[in-house]
Design a protein around this motif. Structure first.
Motif, PDB file in Angstrom:
ATOM      1  N   ARG A  92       0.859  -1.195   0.000  1.00 33.10           N
ATOM      2  CA  ARG A  92       0.000   0.000   0.000  1.00 33.10           C
ATOM      3  C   ARG A  92       0.887   1.234   0.000  1.00 33.10           C
ATOM      4  O   ARG A  92       1.834   1.338   0.783  1.00 33.10           O
ATOM      5  CB  ARG A  92      -0.887   0.005   1.243  1.00 33.10           C
ATOM      6  N   VAL A  93       0.574   2.186  -0.882  1.00 35.82           N
ATOM      7  CA  VAL A  93       1.314   3.447  -0.957  1.00 35.82           C
ATOM      8  C   VAL A  93       0.310   4.590  -0.911  1.00 35.82           C
ATOM      9  O   VAL A  93      -0.553   4.668  -1.783  1.00 35.82           O
ATOM     10  CB  VAL A  93       2.129   3.515  -2.265  1.00 35.82           C
ATOM     11  N   PRO A  94       0.352   5.463   0.111  1.00 31.72           N
ATOM     12  CA  PRO A  94       1.312   5.460   1.215  1.00 31.72           C
ATOM     13  C   PRO A  94       0.890   4.500   2.319  1.00 31.72           C
ATOM     14  O   PRO A  94      -0.277   4.187   2.466  1.00 31.72           O
ATOM     15  CB  PRO A  94       1.254   6.906   1.706  1.00 31.72           C
ATOM     16  N   ASP A  95       1.867   4.083   3.091  1.00 32.66           N
ATOM     17  CA  ASP A  95       1.667   3.190   4.226  1.00 32.66           C
ATOM     18  C   ASP A  95       1.856   4.019   5.497  1.00 32.66           C
ATOM     19  O   ASP A  95       2.902   4.617   5.700  1.00 32.66           O
ATOM     20  CB  ASP A  95       2.679   2.050   4.161  1.00 32.66           C
ATOM     21  N   ARG A  96       0.826   4.059   6.338  1.00 27.78           N
ATOM     22  CA  ARG A  96       0.871   4.909   7.545  1.00 27.78           C
ATOM     23  C   ARG A  96       2.004   4.538   8.505  1.00 27.78           C
ATOM     24  O   ARG A  96       2.417   5.346   9.317  1.00 27.78           O
ATOM     25  CB  ARG A  96      -0.452   4.822   8.302  1.00 27.78           C
ATOM     26  N   SER A  97       2.496   3.311   8.423  1.00 30.01           N
ATOM     27  CA  SER A  97       3.529   2.878   9.373  1.00 30.01           C
ATOM     28  C   SER A  97       4.920   3.357   8.979  1.00 30.01           C
ATOM     29  O   SER A  97       5.877   3.146   9.716  1.00 30.01           O
ATOM     30  CB  SER A  97       3.527   1.351   9.484  1.00 30.01           C
ATOM     31  N   GLN A  98       5.052   3.997   7.816  1.00 31.50           N
ATOM     32  CA  GLN A  98       6.372   4.404   7.366  1.00 31.50           C
ATOM     33  C   GLN A  98       6.943   5.538   8.198  1.00 31.50           C
ATOM     34  O   GLN A  98       6.228   6.455   8.612  1.00 31.50           O
ATOM     35  CB  GLN A  98       6.318   4.834   5.903  1.00 31.50           C
ATOM     36  N   GLN A 101       5.287  11.202   3.283  1.00 36.19           N
ATOM     37  CA  GLN A 101       4.885  12.315   2.426  1.00 36.19           C
ATOM     38  C   GLN A 101       5.320  12.075   0.977  1.00 36.19           C
ATOM     39  O   GLN A 101       4.583  12.364   0.041  1.00 36.19           O
ATOM     40  CB  GLN A 101       5.503  13.608   2.960  1.00 36.19           C
ATOM     41  N   ARG A 102       6.511  11.529   0.794  1.00 38.23           N
ATOM     42  CA  ARG A 102       6.996  11.233  -0.559  1.00 38.23           C
ATOM     43  C   ARG A 102       6.152  10.140  -1.218  1.00 38.23           C
ATOM     44  O   ARG A 102       5.863  10.202  -2.407  1.00 38.23           O
ATOM     45  CB  ARG A 102       8.472  10.802  -0.516  1.00 38.23           C
ATOM     46  N   HIS A 103       5.754   9.141  -0.446  1.00 44.78           N
ATOM     47  CA  HIS A 103       4.918   8.084  -0.997  1.00 44.78           C
ATOM     48  C   HIS A 103       3.524   8.613  -1.322  1.00 44.78           C
ATOM     49  O   HIS A 103       2.887   8.162  -2.291  1.00 44.78           O
ATOM     50  CB  HIS A 103       4.843   6.901  -0.032  1.00 44.78           C
ATOM     51  N   LEU A 104       3.041   9.557  -0.532  1.00 42.35           N
ATOM     52  CA  LEU A 104       1.774  10.216  -0.833  1.00 42.35           C
ATOM     53  C   LEU A 104       1.875  10.927  -2.182  1.00 42.35           C
ATOM     54  O   LEU A 104       0.948  10.883  -3.008  1.00 42.35           O
ATOM     55  CB  LEU A 104       1.422  11.206   0.279  1.00 42.35           C
ATOM     56  N   ALA A 105       3.017  11.556  -2.429  1.00 42.45           N
ATOM     57  CA  ALA A 105       3.244  12.236  -3.701  1.00 42.45           C
ATOM     58  C   ALA A 105       3.237  11.239  -4.859  1.00 42.45           C
ATOM     59  O   ALA A 105       2.726  11.538  -5.943  1.00 42.45           O
ATOM     60  CB  ALA A 105       4.563  13.007  -3.662  1.00 42.45           C
ATOM     61  N   ILE A 106       3.787  10.039  -4.655  1.00 39.81           N
ATOM     62  CA  ILE A 106       3.780   9.008  -5.697  1.00 39.81           C
ATOM     63  C   ILE A 106       2.340   8.645  -6.054  1.00 39.81           C
ATOM     64  O   ILE A 106       1.976   8.556  -7.233  1.00 39.81           O
ATOM     65  CB  ILE A 106       4.553   7.753  -5.236  1.00 39.81           C
ATOM     66  N   ALA A 107       1.499   8.432  -5.026  1.00 39.09           N
ATOM     67  CA  ALA A 107       0.108   8.050  -5.277  1.00 39.09           C
ATOM     68  C   ALA A 107      -0.635   9.150  -6.030  1.00 39.09           C
ATOM     69  O   ALA A 107      -1.380   8.871  -6.979  1.00 39.09           O
ATOM     70  CB  ALA A 107      -0.588   7.730  -3.955  1.00 39.09           C
ATOM     71  N   TYR A 108      -0.437  10.398  -5.630  1.00 41.56           N
ATOM     72  CA  TYR A 108      -1.101  11.512  -6.325  1.00 41.56           C
ATOM     73  C   TYR A 108      -0.619  11.622  -7.764  1.00 41.56           C
ATOM     74  O   TYR A 108      -1.414  11.830  -8.686  1.00 41.56           O
ATOM     75  CB  TYR A 108      -0.831  12.830  -5.594  1.00 41.56           C
ATOM     76  N   HIS A 109       0.676  11.508  -7.969  1.00 40.75           N
ATOM     77  CA  HIS A 109       1.229  11.637  -9.314  1.00 40.75           C
ATOM     78  C   HIS A 109       0.706  10.513 -10.212  1.00 40.75           C
ATOM     79  O   HIS A 109       0.339  10.753 -11.372  1.00 40.75           O
ATOM     80  CB  HIS A 109       2.753  11.615  -9.260  1.00 40.75           C
ATOM     81  N   LEU A 110       0.681   9.297  -9.695  1.00 38.65           N
ATOM     82  CA  LEU A 110       0.190   8.166 -10.471  1.00 38.65           C
ATOM     83  C   LEU A 110      -1.293   8.343 -10.793  1.00 38.65           C
ATOM     84  O   LEU A 110      -1.744   8.064 -11.907  1.00 38.65           O
ATOM     85  CB  LEU A 110       0.431   6.861  -9.717  1.00 38.65           C
ATOM     86  N   PHE A 111      -2.062   8.825  -9.821  1.00 38.06           N
ATOM     87  CA  PHE A 111      -3.493   9.065 -10.042  1.00 38.06           C
ATOM     88  C   PHE A 111      -3.704  10.035 -11.208  1.00 38.06           C
ATOM     89  O   PHE A 111      -4.531   9.800 -12.091  1.00 38.06           O
ATOM     90  CB  PHE A 111      -4.123   9.629  -8.760  1.00 38.06           C
ATOM     91  N   GLU A 112      -2.941  11.128 -11.216  1.00 35.99           N
ATOM     92  CA  GLU A 112      -3.076  12.121 -12.287  1.00 35.99           C
ATOM     93  C   GLU A 112      -2.666  11.535 -13.634  1.00 35.99           C
ATOM     94  O   GLU A 112      -3.311  11.788 -14.653  1.00 35.99           O
ATOM     95  CB  GLU A 112      -2.225  13.354 -11.974  1.00 35.99           C
ATOM     96  N   ASP A 113      -1.601  10.737 -13.654  1.00 37.85           N
ATOM     97  CA  ASP A 113      -1.134  10.163 -14.909  1.00 37.85           C
ATOM     98  C   ASP A 113      -2.128   9.138 -15.451  1.00 37.85           C
ATOM     99  O   ASP A 113      -2.402   9.107 -16.658  1.00 37.85           O
ATOM    100  CB  ASP A 113       0.242   9.512 -14.707  1.00 37.85           C
ATOM    101  N   VAL A 114      -2.672   8.307 -14.580  1.00 39.57           N
ATOM    102  CA  VAL A 114      -3.657   7.305 -14.993  1.00 39.57           C
ATOM    103  C   VAL A 114      -4.919   7.988 -15.500  1.00 39.57           C
ATOM    104  O   VAL A 114      -5.527   7.556 -16.488  1.00 39.57           O
ATOM    105  CB  VAL A 114      -3.981   6.342 -13.827  1.00 39.57           C
ATOM    106  N   ARG A 115      -5.318   9.070 -14.857  1.00 40.22           N
ATOM    107  CA  ARG A 115      -6.524   9.796 -15.267  1.00 40.22           C
ATOM    108  C   ARG A 115      -6.382  10.355 -16.685  1.00 40.22           C
ATOM    109  O   ARG A 115      -7.337  10.392 -17.450  1.00 40.22           O
ATOM    110  CB  ARG A 115      -6.793  10.927 -14.275  1.00 40.22           C
ATOM    111  N   ARG A 116      -5.166  10.789 -17.039  1.00 38.90           N
ATOM    112  CA  ARG A 116      -4.936  11.379 -18.364  1.00 38.90           C
ATOM    113  C   ARG A 116      -4.628  10.333 -19.440  1.00 38.90           C
ATOM    114  O   ARG A 116      -4.830  10.595 -20.622  1.00 38.90           O
ATOM    115  CB  ARG A 116      -3.775  12.377 -18.289  1.00 38.90           C
ATOM    116  N   ALA A 117      -4.127   9.177 -19.041  1.00 43.06           N
ATOM    117  CA  ALA A 117      -3.676   8.175 -20.022  1.00 43.06           C
ATOM    118  C   ALA A 117      -4.863   7.472 -20.673  1.00 43.06           C
ATOM    119  O   ALA A 117      -5.904   7.273 -20.043  1.00 43.06           O
ATOM    120  CB  ALA A 117      -2.779   7.149 -19.333  1.00 43.06           C
ATOM    121  N   PRO A 118      -4.705   7.069 -21.939  1.00 44.98           N
ATOM    122  CA  PRO A 118      -5.768   6.300 -22.591  1.00 44.98           C
ATOM    123  C   PRO A 118      -5.844   4.885 -22.009  1.00 44.98           C
ATOM    124  O   PRO A 118      -4.919   4.430 -21.343  1.00 44.98           O
ATOM    125  CB  PRO A 118      -5.337   6.275 -24.059  1.00 44.98           C
TER     126      PRO A 118
END
Length: 200
Positions: free
Chosen positions: A94-100, A107-124
């Motif tokens: 799970r990313v982010p994982d609260r135990s980290q 916070q960096r893993h939270l950024a990964i999830a947000y970035h991936l969400f935006e990229d998936v939303r735009r990708a075909p």
């Protein structure tokens, strides 16, 4: 006896450097204020002003950060990775994982999830499988394959982690109880991004 010059009052910045730094500070300050004011609830004008700084938010990877820490924050995307190994076992990440720890890593893993969400939303999406053609998701799957020897397949999912409503928070405070934000009702349905073979 006179003391030698300490050198503390040395030559200042040239005029062009002062103007350049001042312009950058004004730009950054305006972008920050525009982002905060554009958070919901906001007017069309406030959102239009913030849209003018979209390139700046993307450059600094901070487009979502201001909205996350303002009232009425949108749901938090959670990335789940199901790893299948050659010996038959499986593992979920799970990313982010609260135990980290430290917290900056979370916070960096939270950024990964947000970035991936935006990229998936735009990708075909692939018309045959329905999977996303996000190149960023494929890159992250390759990273997980390398980091977990023996992994043969990675399947990625996104899920919204919803926030309690203001009404729920007020009622809980009046009753002196806490809200379990990990309750399943605060999670949306899982959206499959795609499955990636570690042999590719």
């Amino acid at each position: 006896m006179a003391r030698p010059e300490s050198g503390e009052g040395g030559a200042g910045w040239p005029g062009w450097a002062k103007l350049g730094v001042s312009a950058l500070l004004v730009l950054h300050g305006t972008a920050v204020v525009a982002a905060v004011l554009a958070a919901s609830p906001s007017s069309g004008l406030q959102r239009a002003v913030a849209d003018q700084f979209r390139w700046y938010y993307q450059l600094l990877d901070q487009g979502y950060t201001y909205r996350f820490y303002t009232a009425g924050a949108p749901p938090t995307p959670i990335l789940f990775a199901e790893l299948e190994f050659e010996d038959g076992r499986s593992e979920e990440i799970r990313v982010p994982d609260r135990s980290q720890a430290p917290r900056l890593r979370f916070q960096r893993h939270l950024a990964i999830a947000y970035h991936l969400f935006e990229d998936v939303r735009r990708a075909p999406r692939d018309p045959d499988t329905g999977d996303s053609r996000s190149r960023w998701a494929a890159s992250y799957a390759r990273h997980l394959c390398r980091e977990h020897p023996g992994c043969r397949r990675v399947t990625l999912f996104l899920q919204d982690h919803l926030n309690p409503s203001p009404r729920e928070l007020v009622e809980a405070a009046r009753e002196g109880r806490t809200i379990d934000v990990e309750d399943p009702r605060y999670y949306g349905d899982r959206l499959r991004i795609g499955a990636y073979s570690c042999d590719d």
